[in-house]
Design a protein around this motif. Structure first.
Motif, short mmCIF file in Angstrom:
data_model
loop_
_atom_site.label_atom_id
_atom_site.label_comp_id
_atom_site.label_asym_id
_atom_site.label_seq_id
_atom_site.Cartn_x
_atom_site.Cartn_y
_atom_site.Cartn_z
N HIS A 1 -33.69 10.53 15.08
CA HIS A 1 -33.73 9.13 15.87
C HIS A 1 -34.67 9.56 17.04
N VAL A 2 -34.52 10.53 17.75
CA VAL A 2 -35.06 10.87 18.81
C VAL A 2 -36.73 11.27 18.44
N VAL B 1 -36.01 11.93 29.56
CA VAL B 1 -35.63 10.49 29.02
C VAL B 1 -34.39 11.10 28.16
N SER B 2 -34.43 12.37 27.33
CA SER B 2 -33.20 12.63 26.66
C SER B 2 -31.92 12.81 27.53
N GLY C 1 -37.88 16.14 23.58
CA GLY C 1 -37.07 15.24 23.42
C GLY C 1 -36.00 15.87 22.51
N SER D 1 -46.06 16.61 29.95
CA SER D 1 -45.52 15.98 28.70
C SER D 1 -44.29 16.25 28.07
N LYS E 1 -38.86 8.44 17.45
CA LYS E 1 -39.24 7.83 18.79
C LYS E 1 -40.32 8.63 19.49
N GLU E 2 -40.29 9.91 19.55
CA GLU E 2 -41.31 10.62 20.22
C GLU E 2 -42.49 10.79 19.53
N ILE F 1 -49.95 8.92 20.01
CA ILE F 1 -50.80 8.22 20.76
C ILE F 1 -51.39 8.54 22.35
N ASN F 2 -50.41 9.13 23.08
CA ASN F 2 -50.89 9.74 24.22
C ASN F 2 -51.67 11.18 23.94
N ARG G 1 -44.39 9.27 17.40
CA ARG G 1 -45.26 7.88 17.49
C ARG G 1 -45.97 8.00 19.07
N LEU G 2 -45.20 8.07 20.04
CA LEU G 2 -45.58 8.09 21.58
C LEU G 2 -46.51 9.34 21.71
N SER H 1 -41.61 17.91 29.71
CA SER H 1 -40.45 17.60 30.41
C SER H 1 -40.26 16.13 30.77
N GLN H 2 -41.25 15.29 30.49
CA GLN H 2 -40.84 13.70 30.50
C GLN H 2 -39.97 13.65 29.39
N ALA H 3 -40.38 14.08 28.12
CA ALA H 3 -39.45 13.83 27.20
C ALA H 3 -37.95 14.48 27.43
#
Lengths: 458, 458
Positions: free
Chosen positions: B358-359, B341-342, B413, B334, B362-363, B369-370, B365-366, B336-338
């Motif tokens: 800002h980052v 994207v960064s 992120g 999880s 955005k991160e 949920i995940n 909330r995701l 390293s996905q963030a």
């Protein structure tokens, strides 16, 4: 790329001007934004104002704006617009960009836009869309100049000068010589040779005839190859009857290659079903991340099944619980180093998917040496930390580190080759498959050795 | 890029011809190798024969061969040669390649070669070497044509035709207009405009004057910016007094960008101290891999220290031993996905290192949920597997998954932004730092919750 913060950020200023609705002011301000900053400014704007901006500008200027973004972002912006307006903008985009952007849209959104475009344009886009992404057909542009093979330099220069205005958007790095009747490619004339030779020379005399062309179906690697081999700035694209149908720019090929490298980084890190940008809807981002994470649960259950089997052993040598995660992480890292080197060598064309043995022979020696070094280090540390209660633990941990390191680099090094020869994108599958195997190895060796030690010492 | 295996591999045939020592046959065979295959053929040859080959060919042809390789490989080949011969070959290489290749050599090897080169050439290489890699000074070439600003098109065309031979190796995409006395850059004339305008036109009338130039000290991002903003194929390079000192080709910039992306992939995967190719000496490869692995032991000891603290708890809830590795792997992924994207958004210039908030917004909330989805999934699985003996384990595992997932994406992120603003290459440090933190989190939450459950239920 950090720049001195102005007192008021660009996107706010732009939003203000959009609200004023004075297109000239907006235009002037957009001009003042360094192109590297355009994307940043646009994504920071409120969606409503951004839409307003694209409706305020004349379509061709809106198109320029959209073209300055990456495909995924461009699609994002287009999606926010009413289909009517979106169509008007897409029509103004360069022939190679249109298909790329529409490909990023939901199928029905794309259709809605195509339906509202000039039928000829729409047909052209659909034609392109039929070529898989990153093939010559998708990258080529159809703006080029070709002349029949009986002309002389003066004829050409005269025509170029007469139609200077018409040709100005064209790519004139090379002009192409075709057979008068069939339109088959005869040769390439570099603009420089046109200038460097007397005007009475025949085109055929200064045209490069040995240079091959690329086929409309060729893939990115083939294109890279072509431009490696020549100094040309553009390559002629021919159909199966060797008729000239378009040209590909070196610059566009290199952009596509850089794009591919960028996607590879995302895939390697578990963003596997297409680009993610934080400007995208949260639902899209959620699905794209879970697409990798959920299957990963399954792989983890497989690797940890080894622990489940040995649970009683682990309960008796509870200190191992500290070292199992270390072993699994260290061997995972060793393995992904080998994966990266294989990916790199495949990109550079230094190894072929068939050459498993070559890679193994190179990895196994390194695996043994580093395995011994890391095993010795980790074993000593273990012994220092827990030697008192578990005298043998150092051997168990060090030994499994050494052996599993060999397994990790051999498996990691060959995995990308194997995946490639099965036509699976290595960047996509290598990571999770690797860690599953290296984890199983780490757990298996450590727990088996621990069991042996217990057996021998009791 | 797999191609039909011939009955005898190219490198063996080439070795045979080298043994025969007939330079013409060797030449002819080298010509027959598609350029994409040259590197592959060379690295597969026996070292002795490869050296022999480079001594057999005239220096300029050997140089062409070497230039077709990546810098790291080229350096490998050069290193095998006697300094005398190496110098002769390097002298024949393009001005921008020389410094790159020598930079890959050990300092004293490079010096030995420079000492044997033509002093002027050697000085030029040393000058370039002073520019940090990937700055304009390192990428620019010094072969270009400039004319004083009082000339007309006919004067230029006439000069070009007279010296066609001399200029043929030059880049003639643009010619440059400079002030007669000072040599300061006045404008750029595209070759196409030279062709499309009548011969009596003054150079100044068709020269682009608004286009900026790049400074010899500008970095790669600045160059990328420049070429994003124009359609030019080459950019004029000026010194601090705005005097023209060289040109940079768009193609070379894009190569450098692709190279950087390739290196990023290697760094992310733990090849951190420079490229590794399997043709390199095993000692080099060993050191380059250990440079990442050895410090990694330390990081692992830090993260597992959490387990050490909670060892008694773990001993009582031994089933957790199966789920700790799962938690640590899932949250690592999880995170390293963030990170990816960064990195991607920074490359595209969509986020600035200062914009942590800002980052995070955005991160987070995701992440929630995940986290809930993955936590629910993993909790259920745990409950199904071990619900009988440990009724609460599902809550412990699911809960820690959910919470630590939020921590992982937020940390992952923002990490690249933080590293960047500290001028640390994110690709280098992000991975190990991330997993250390996500592991600590996974272990801490799981074991703390387990302890709580034990406390509440007994």
């Amino acid at each position: 790329m950090v720049e001195p913060q102005q007192d008021i950020p660009r996107w706010q200023e732009l939003e203000r001007l959009v609200d004023l609705g004075d297109v000239d002011q907006v235009r002037a301000f957009l001009k003042s934004i360094p192109l590297g900053e355009t994307a940043y400014t646009l994504v920071r704007m409120e969606e409503s104002k951004r839409t307003r901006l694209l409706e305020l500008l004349p379509p061709e200027e809106a198109a320029d704006l959209v073209e300055s973004l990456s495909d995924a972002q461009a699609a994002d912006l287009i999606e926010e617009l009413p289909a009517e307006r979106a169509a008007a903008i897409v029509e103004e985009m360069a022939s190679d960009e249109q298909a790329d952007v529409l490909a990023e849209l939901k199928a029905d959104d794309a259709e809605a836009i195509l339906a509202r475009m000039d039928p000829a344009e729409a047909e052209e886009v659909r034609r392109r869309a039929r070529y898989p992404a990153n093939t010559t057909g998708g990258i080529m542009i159809t703006e080029y100049v070709a002349y029949p093979d009986h002309l002389r330099i003066d004829d050409v220069v005269c025509d170029l000068r007469l139609n200077a205005a018409k040709y100005s958007p064209y790519d004139l790095q090379n002009i192409y010589v075709v057979a008068g009747r069939t339109g088959q490619l005869r040769g390439i004339v570099r603009l420089r040779d046109l200038v460097l030779s007397p005007g009475s020379t025949a085109l055929t005399a200064i045209s490069l005839t040995d240079t091959q062309s690329v086929k409309v179906t060729d893939d990115l690697d083939r294109l890279e190859d072509f431009f490696d081999r020549t100094d040309l700035y553009t390559a002629p694209v021919v159909d199966e009857w060797n008729r000239l149908v378009g040209v590909v720019r070196r610059a566009h090929v290199q952009e596509a290659l850089a794009e591919r490298a960028g996607k590879t980084i995302l895939r390697l890190s578990g963003i596997v079903t297409g680009e993610e940008l934080r400007t995208m809807q949260i639902k899209t981002r959620m699905v794209r991340r879970l697409a990798f994470l959920v299957p990963n649960i399954g792989l983890n259950l497989i690797s940890t099944s080894v622990i489940a089997i040995y649970e009683p052993i682990l309960a008796r040598v509870s200190a191992l619980m500290i070292f199992l995660p270390i072993l699994s992480d260290m061997c995972g890292c060793s393995g992904s180093q080998a994966v990266a080197v294989s990916l790199r060598e495949m990109t550079l064309g230094l190894v072929k998917p068939a050459e498993l043995m070559h890679v193994l022979s190179k990895e196994i020696r390194l695996g043994v040496i580093n395995g011994l070094i890391l095993g010795a280090a980790l074993g000593t540390i273990t012994w220092l930390m827990r030697g008192d209660t578990y005298p043998y633990l150092g051997l168990v941990v060090g030994g499994s580190m050494a052996i599993n390191n060999v397994l990790a680099v051999c498996f990691g090094g060959s995995l990308p080759l194997v995946l490639k020869s099965f036509k699976i994108d290595p960047a996509l599958a290598a990571g999770p498959v690797l860690t599953t195997v290296t984890d199983m190895g780490a757990f298996f060796f450590a727990l088996t050795f621990a069991w042996l030690m217990l057996y021998l010492t009791t």
